[in-house]
Design a protein around this motif. Structure first.
Motif, PDB file in Angstrom:
ATOM      1  N   ARG A  82      34.025  56.152  38.613  1.00  0.00           N
ATOM      2  CA  ARG A  82      32.827  56.538  39.360  1.00  0.00           C
ATOM      3  C   ARG A  82      31.555  56.524  38.521  1.00  0.00           C
ATOM      4  O   ARG A  82      30.454  56.498  39.080  1.00  0.00           O
ATOM      5  N   ARG A 112      33.358  57.901  47.013  1.00  0.00           N
ATOM      6  CA  ARG A 112      32.836  59.036  47.765  1.00  0.00           C
ATOM      7  C   ARG A 112      33.550  60.341  47.405  1.00  0.00           C
ATOM      8  O   ARG A 112      33.477  61.322  48.153  1.00  0.00           O
ATOM      9  N   TYR A 154      37.365  56.845  54.286  1.00  0.00           N
ATOM     10  CA  TYR A 154      36.118  56.301  54.807  1.00  0.00           C
ATOM     11  C   TYR A 154      36.258  54.806  55.084  1.00  0.00           C
ATOM     12  O   TYR A 154      35.775  54.298  56.111  1.00  0.00           O
ATOM     13  N   HIS A 195      39.119  60.373  49.699  1.00  0.00           N
ATOM     14  CA  HIS A 195      37.933  60.372  50.553  1.00  0.00           C
ATOM     15  C   HIS A 195      37.385  58.961  50.750  1.00  0.00           C
ATOM     16  O   HIS A 195      36.988  58.576  51.861  1.00  0.00           O
ATOM     17  N   THR A 196      37.376  58.198  49.679  1.00  0.00           N
ATOM     18  CA  THR A 196      36.867  56.828  49.759  1.00  0.00           C
ATOM     19  C   THR A 196      37.768  55.965  50.625  1.00  0.00           C
ATOM     20  O   THR A 196      37.284  55.185  51.455  1.00  0.00           O
TER      21      THR A 196
END
Length: 232
Positions: free
Chosen positions: A199, A223, A18, A14-15
Motif C-alpha cells: 500500500r 482500500r 470492492y 476490503h479491496t
C-alpha cells in the motif's frame, strides 16, 4: 456471461470485496478465476478465505488456484515447519486474523479448502497458473513441476507447449501502468499481480482484474485500513 481473472489478494479483504461487488458487480452468471495467494502479508487472510467460501456457497462461479503463500501456510500448519521466511510483518497479521498463536491451530476447514486447490486451470483459450512454467522441460513434465508453477519468476513463454493457448499468471508484483500497457497488446502471457498489498508503493497498491473476452482491465486501489508492511 462475463469471465474475469485476478490474483494475489494477500489478505486485502476490503479491496477484493470492492472489486467484486462495486467495480465488477459480479453476478452468478459470471465466472471469476483467482490465481492464488489469498493469505499472508496483508491484514485479513481469514476474512479473504471466508469471503471466497461464501461466494462459492452462494452460487457464484468462483474458481480458485493455489499460490505459493497458500502452500506455505498449509505446509507450516500441517507439518509444523518453522515459518520464518516471511518475517513477523508477514506472519503475525495472518495469525491475528485467525485468532491463533500457532499456524497449527488454524481451523481445519481452512486447511482443507487450501489443500483442495488445483495448481492450474485449463480453458479453451487460456491456461491459468499462479507463477508460470519451466518451458525448458518436456511438456508433460512441465505440467507436473508444481514448484515452478508456484514459484518461478522468469520464463520464456512458448504457446506451442500450451496448445496455442495464452497464459495468465500472478506471483510477481508489477507496476499497474506496466500491466495495463502490456494487456493492451493482447500478449501470449500476462501477469496480473499489481501488488495490491504494498500500500505504500504508488506504482503498485492495486488489485487488477482482466476480462478474458474483451481484454478490459479493471483496477482498484488498495482500500484496507492502515497496516504495517515493508515497501517493495
Amino acid at each position: 456471461m462475463r469471465r474475469f481473472a485476478t490474483t494475489d489478494l494477500h489478505g486485502c479483504l476490503h479491496t477484493f470485496r470492492y472489486l467484486v461487488e462495486e467495480a465488477l458487480r459480479l453476478t452468478t452468471a459470471d465466472v471469476l478465476y483467482l490465481l492464488g495467494d489469498y493469505v499472508n502479508k496483508g491484514p485479513d487472510s481469514r476474512g479473504v478465505l471466508d469471503y471466497l467460501m461464501h461466494l462459492q456457497a452462494s452460487g457464484y462461479q468462483v474458481h480458485c488456484l493455489r499460490g505459493n503463500h497458500d502452500q506455505a501456510l498449509l505446509d507450516a500448519a500441517r507439518h509444523r515447519w518453522r515459518w520464518d521466511w516471511l518475517g513477523p510483518r508477514g506472519r503475525l497479521p495472518t495469525l491475528r486474523s485467525f485468532g491463533v498463536a500457532r499456524l497449527s491451530d488454524i481451523p481445519a476447514r481452512y486447511l482443507e479448502w487450501l489443500a483442495a486447490l488445483p495448481y492450474e486451470i485449463e480453458l479453451p483459450d487460456f491456461v491459468l497458473v499462479h507463477a508460470g512454467y519451466d518451458f525448458a522441460l518436456p511438456a508433460a513434465e512441465m505440467r507436473r513441476d508444481h514448484h515452478a508453477m508456484l514459484n518461478t519468476k522468469k520464463f520464456v513463454f512458448d504457446a506451442s507447449r500450451l496448445d496455442g493457448r495464452r497464459l495468465l499468471h500472478g506471483h510477481v508484483p508489477t507496476p499497474t501502468a506496466q500491466v495495463c500497457a502490456r494487456a493492451a497488446t493482447h500478449p501470449g502471457a500476462l501477469g496480473l499481480d499489481t501488488g495490491c498489498v504494498y500500500r505504500h508503493n504508488s506504482e503498485l497498491a492495486h488489485l487488477t482484474a482482466l476480462n478474458l473476452d474483451t481484454w478490459e482491465l479493471t483496477t482498484v486501489a488498495n482500500r484496507e485500513p492502515g497496516y504495517a508492511i515493508g515497501k517493495r
